[in-house]
Each structure stands twice: as structure tokens, then as C-alpha cells.
Design a protein around this motif. Structure first.
Motif, short mmCIF file in Angstrom:
data_model
loop_
_atom_site.label_atom_id
_atom_site.label_comp_id
_atom_site.label_asym_id
_atom_site.label_seq_id
_atom_site.Cartn_x
_atom_site.Cartn_y
_atom_site.Cartn_z
N SER A 159 2.94 4.24 5.07
CA SER A 159 2.16 3.50 6.06
C SER A 159 3.07 2.68 6.95
O SER A 159 4.19 2.32 6.56
CB SER A 159 1.19 2.56 5.35
OG SER A 159 1.92 1.54 4.71
N GLY A 160 2.57 2.38 8.15
CA GLY A 160 3.36 1.57 9.09
C GLY A 160 3.61 0.19 8.52
O GLY A 160 4.73 -0.34 8.60
N ILE A 161 2.59 -0.42 7.88
CA ILE A 161 2.73 -1.81 7.43
C ILE A 161 3.76 -1.92 6.31
O ILE A 161 4.45 -2.94 6.21
CB ILE A 161 1.37 -2.41 7.01
CG1 ILE A 161 1.47 -3.92 6.91
CG2 ILE A 161 0.88 -1.79 5.70
CD1 ILE A 161 0.12 -4.60 6.80
N TRP A 172 -4.49 -5.94 6.99
CA TRP A 172 -4.68 -5.63 8.40
C TRP A 172 -6.12 -5.91 8.77
O TRP A 172 -6.98 -6.02 7.91
CB TRP A 172 -4.33 -4.19 8.70
CG TRP A 172 -5.10 -3.21 7.88
CD1 TRP A 172 -6.26 -2.58 8.18
CD2 TRP A 172 -4.75 -2.73 6.56
NE1 TRP A 172 -6.68 -1.76 7.16
CE2 TRP A 172 -5.75 -1.83 6.15
CE3 TRP A 172 -3.69 -3.00 5.69
CZ2 TRP A 172 -5.74 -1.19 4.92
CZ3 TRP A 172 -3.67 -2.36 4.45
CH2 TRP A 172 -4.67 -1.46 4.08
N ILE A 226 0.86 -1.19 0.00
CA ILE A 226 0.00 0.00 0.00
C ILE A 226 0.89 1.24 0.00
O ILE A 226 2.01 1.22 -0.52
CB ILE A 226 -0.98 -0.04 1.19
CG1 ILE A 226 -0.22 0.04 2.51
CG2 ILE A 226 -1.87 -1.26 1.12
CD1 ILE A 226 -1.15 0.29 3.71
N PRO A 267 0.65 9.25 8.59
CA PRO A 267 0.86 8.98 10.02
C PRO A 267 1.84 9.91 10.73
O PRO A 267 1.53 10.48 11.77
CB PRO A 267 1.38 7.54 10.00
CG PRO A 267 0.73 6.92 8.81
CD PRO A 267 0.68 8.00 7.78
N TRP A 327 -6.98 5.83 5.94
CA TRP A 327 -7.47 4.47 5.73
C TRP A 327 -8.91 4.34 6.21
O TRP A 327 -9.33 5.05 7.12
CB TRP A 327 -6.57 3.47 6.44
CG TRP A 327 -5.25 3.41 5.76
CD1 TRP A 327 -4.97 2.77 4.58
CD2 TRP A 327 -4.03 4.06 6.14
NE1 TRP A 327 -3.68 2.98 4.21
CE2 TRP A 327 -3.06 3.76 5.16
CE3 TRP A 327 -3.66 4.85 7.23
CZ2 TRP A 327 -1.76 4.21 5.22
CZ3 TRP A 327 -2.35 5.30 7.30
CH2 TRP A 327 -1.42 4.99 6.30
N PHE A 371 3.04 2.54 14.38
CA PHE A 371 3.49 3.94 14.47
C PHE A 371 4.42 4.17 15.66
O PHE A 371 4.61 5.32 16.09
CB PHE A 371 2.29 4.88 14.57
CG PHE A 371 1.31 4.78 13.43
CD1 PHE A 371 0.04 5.31 13.55
CD2 PHE A 371 1.65 4.17 12.24
CE1 PHE A 371 -0.88 5.21 12.50
CE2 PHE A 371 0.74 4.06 11.19
CZ PHE A 371 -0.53 4.58 11.34
N TRP A 405 -1.99 3.59 15.43
CA TRP A 405 -1.88 2.15 15.66
C TRP A 405 -0.58 1.91 16.42
O TRP A 405 0.49 2.20 15.91
CB TRP A 405 -1.87 1.37 14.34
CG TRP A 405 -3.20 1.22 13.69
CD1 TRP A 405 -4.13 2.21 13.49
CD2 TRP A 405 -3.77 0.03 13.13
NE1 TRP A 405 -5.24 1.69 12.87
CE2 TRP A 405 -5.04 0.36 12.63
CE3 TRP A 405 -3.30 -1.28 12.99
CZ2 TRP A 405 -5.87 -0.59 12.02
CZ3 TRP A 405 -4.12 -2.22 12.37
CH2 TRP A 405 -5.40 -1.88 11.90
N ASN A 428 -1.68 -6.25 11.91
CA ASN A 428 -1.20 -6.27 10.53
C ASN A 428 -0.89 -7.72 10.18
O ASN A 428 -0.60 -8.52 11.07
CB ASN A 428 0.08 -5.44 10.41
CG ASN A 428 -0.20 -3.96 10.60
OD1 ASN A 428 -1.06 -3.41 9.95
ND2 ASN A 428 0.52 -3.34 11.52
N THR A 448 -10.29 2.32 8.05
CA THR A 448 -10.38 2.08 9.50
C THR A 448 -10.53 3.40 10.25
O THR A 448 -11.40 3.56 11.09
CB THR A 448 -9.10 1.35 9.96
OG1 THR A 448 -7.98 1.81 9.21
CG2 THR A 448 -9.21 -0.15 9.76
N GLU A 449 -9.71 4.38 9.88
CA GLU A 449 -9.72 5.67 10.58
C GLU A 449 -10.82 6.57 10.06
O GLU A 449 -11.33 7.40 10.80
CB GLU A 449 -8.35 6.32 10.45
CG GLU A 449 -7.31 5.71 11.40
CD GLU A 449 -7.15 4.21 11.21
OE1 GLU A 449 -7.33 3.47 12.20
OE2 GLU A 449 -6.86 3.79 10.08
N1 PBE Z 1 -2.91 0.47 8.22
C1 PBE Z 1 -4.29 0.80 8.65
C2 PBE Z 1 -2.14 1.66 8.56
C3 PBE Z 1 -2.70 2.03 9.87
C4 PBE Z 1 -4.16 1.76 9.68
C5 PBE Z 1 -2.54 -0.69 8.94
C6 PBE Z 1 -2.83 0.30 6.81
C7 PBE Z 1 -0.67 1.51 8.50
O1 PBE Z 1 -0.14 0.45 8.27
O2 PBE Z 1 -0.03 2.54 8.64
#
Ligand code: PBE
Length: 298
Positions: A50-52, A98, A46, A231, A203, A255, A250, A278, A205-206
Motif C-alpha cells: 500500500s502507498g501508506i 486514512w 496494513i 496499486p 480497500w 501512488f 490516490w 493519509n 474506499t475503492e
Molecule cells: N489506502 C486506501 C491505500 C489507498 C486507499 C490509503 C490504504 C494506500 O495507502 O495505498
């Protein structure tokens, strides 16, 4: 049957027996080999920020068998489109995913084991606010402090928002969950157009949590703004009083780096959701169970 043919049969038997008979180990090795090659040693990822994505790049370094693997950094929409298309054609694909997410309601998926725990354990989603918010906006601060809901709640809003605008899906959830909302707002005063600025991340989710909270605050008379940012910018904005609150972090894994970078410059009100995670996600029809089964790039 002439001797020679019989001899050939004799010679063929053990080989096939070797290939398909007793040596099932090889078969899965071939399967994993083919599979790794079929996805071109690439995780369908993605957004870069992003954190993932960062965690998956770390994972590639953690596992020797992922020598030469890459993360195709695109967008969440791009990842989901690629996943939908691959499943339509029953083709192999490995995505960075995730939970909560509606893809698990839409498709038969599985999360690969990550024995080195590169993507981290289960996480929480936390509420952070700017320093001084309790003094400046005690009424809203109290609601931020009480806000908490479950993965199922968020998934419900996300799934419905695939059919209707997020604002409407959030409104429907608020209308159907008055009991939970009143746990957050009990004893709160109504205000007359007081501004409140929510900093969110892009995202679904948020978008679910921010839209639900915006409706709850607007019902009390607030003028709510939601700003979607990356983020790291989310932490920066709250730390520099550019925003009042965020329901998006997250933690501790996704994060964690940004949390440490800005630690002491914001107030952490704790989790508003637990049990999020994740994972490296594949369609259930793929014959693989662990990140360790993947093969290095030839
Ligand atoms: N996500 C959804 C984000 C945080 C919320 C897992 C893709 C990420 O990886 O930064």
C-alpha cells in the motif's frame, strides 16, 4: 513531629514538586517515553504494497526521533482489529490510517501532526482509463469522465457495508442519489451486454466506488467485471489494456511513484474525489499530538 521526619518531609517535597509540580515538561516527556515504549516503537500498519506503508517507512527516515521505529505490515483487517481491541482495553496504539474511513465514525480518534509532511498533503482519487477507450467505448468513456462524488458519499457506503454486502450498500446509495448519478449518465445510451472491466484496489474506499460504478453501468446494460489488485498492478493492467478503467488511484502522494512509472501509457481523466488523506491515527485518550512527540527506541 521529630526533626528528622520533618527534614525527610522537607527533602521529599521538592522532589515530588519536581516530579509532579512545576516540571510538567518532564511529565509529558515521560508520557511520550512510556507511550513509545508501550507500543514497542511500532506503527500498526496494513498491506506491504500500500502507498501508506511506503510513506510511513519514509516518515521513519524523515524524523530523527523515530530512530528504531518500525511498521508492523499486516492487513487492513488486521490493523482495524488491533485498533478495536486496543480501544476496548483503553490501551495505547498508533495505526496508519486514512480518510474517508468508517473508523472515524466508530471511534474517538485523532490524527497526529506530521510537521515534515511525510505522509503528504490532502490528496485526490483519480480516474484513469486505457488508451483508446474513448474510440472503442465512447458511451462508457463519457461516464468515466463525469464520475465524481464526495467523501461523505463514500463513507456512507463503507459504513453500511460493515452490516450488509458492498453490492447492496452500493445499490442503496445509487437508489438514494439518482440526481448525482444522472449527472454522470445524462445522455448516455443503453447497451446490450457490452463488457466493461474495472480494475480496483482491495480497500473499502475503492470497493465503494467500484461497486457504485458497476451498478450504474449495469443499469445501462453493461456486463461489468471488477478485479481487485495491488496499486502497482492496477496501473500496469490499465497501461497494458488488461482493463478499461480504474477509479482507485490516490494521487499525487500515495501512488505518485507508480503514476510516474507508467506515465504516458494510460489516460488520466482527473479527480473523482478530493480531500482524501493519509494520517498517523491514535485513540483520542492518548496524550500525544504530533509524530515529533514520539521517542527513539532506547
Ligand atoms: N489506502 C486506501 C491505500 C489507498 C486507499 C490509503 C490504504 C494506500 O495507502 O495505498
Amino acid at each position: 513531629m521529630k526533626k528528622s521526619k520533618y527534614r525527610r518531609l522537607l527533602t521529599v517535597l521538592p522532589i515530588s514538586f519536581i516530579l509532579f509540580g512545576c516540571e510538567s515538561g518532564d511529565e509529558t516527556k515521560d508520557e511520550a517515553d512510556n507511550l513509545s515504549e508501550a507500543v514497542d516503537y511500532t506503527f500498526t500498519g496494513i498491506e506491504a504494497g500500500s502507498g501508506i506503508t511506503e510513506l510511513t517507512l519514509d516518515m521513519i527516515n524523515d524524523y530523527d526521533n523515530l530512530e528504531g521505529w518500525e511498521v508492523n505490515k499486516s492487513s487492513t483487517a488486521g490493523m482495524i482489529t488491533a485498533l478495536d481491541r486496543a480501544i476496548e482495553n483503553e490501551e495505547p496504539i498508533i495505526v496508519t490510517g486514512w480518510s474517508p474511513h468508517y473508523i472515524f465514525a466508530e471511534h474517538d480518534l485523532k490524527i497526529l501532526d506530521d510537521p515534515k509532511n511525510s505522509l503528504g498533503e490532502e490528496e485526490t482519487i483519480k480516474t484513469i482509463v486505457r488508451q483508446g477507450l474513448e474510440e472503442d467505448k465512447p458511451n462508457a468513456y463519457e461516464i468515466m469522465d463525469r464520475f465524481s462524488w464526495d467523501k461523505e458519499d463514500m463513507e456512507e457506503v463503507m459504513l453500511e457495508a460493515q452490516e450488509i454486502p458492498f453490492e447492496e450498500a452500493a445499490q442503496n446509495w445509487v437508489d438514494e442519489n439518482g440526481d448525482k448519478v444522472s449527472e454522470w449518465t445524462e445522455g448516455s445510451e443503453t447497451v446490450d451486454g457490452e463488457p466493461f472491466h474495472l480494475i480496483s484496489t482491495p480497500w473499502d474506499t475503492e470497493r465503494a466506488s467500484s461497486n457504485v460504478m458497476a451498478i450504474v453501468l449495469e443499469d445501462l446494460g453493461y456486463e461489468v467485471d471488477i478485479t481487485n489488485v495491488d496499486p502497482v498492478v492496477m496501473f500496469q493492467a490499465i497501461s497494458e489494456d488488461e482493463g478499461d478503467a480504474s477509479l482507485s488511484p490516490w494521487l499525487p502522494t500515495s501512488f505518485g511513484a507508480y503514476y510516474e512509472q507508467f506515465e504516458g501509457q494510460f489516460e488520466d481523466l482527473g479527480p473523482n474525489m478530493t480531500g482524501v488523506s493519509n494520517g498517523i491515527v491514535v485513540p483520542a485518550y492518548m496524550d500525544i499530538d504530533s509524530v515529533e512527540d514520539l521517542k527513539p527506541r532506547k
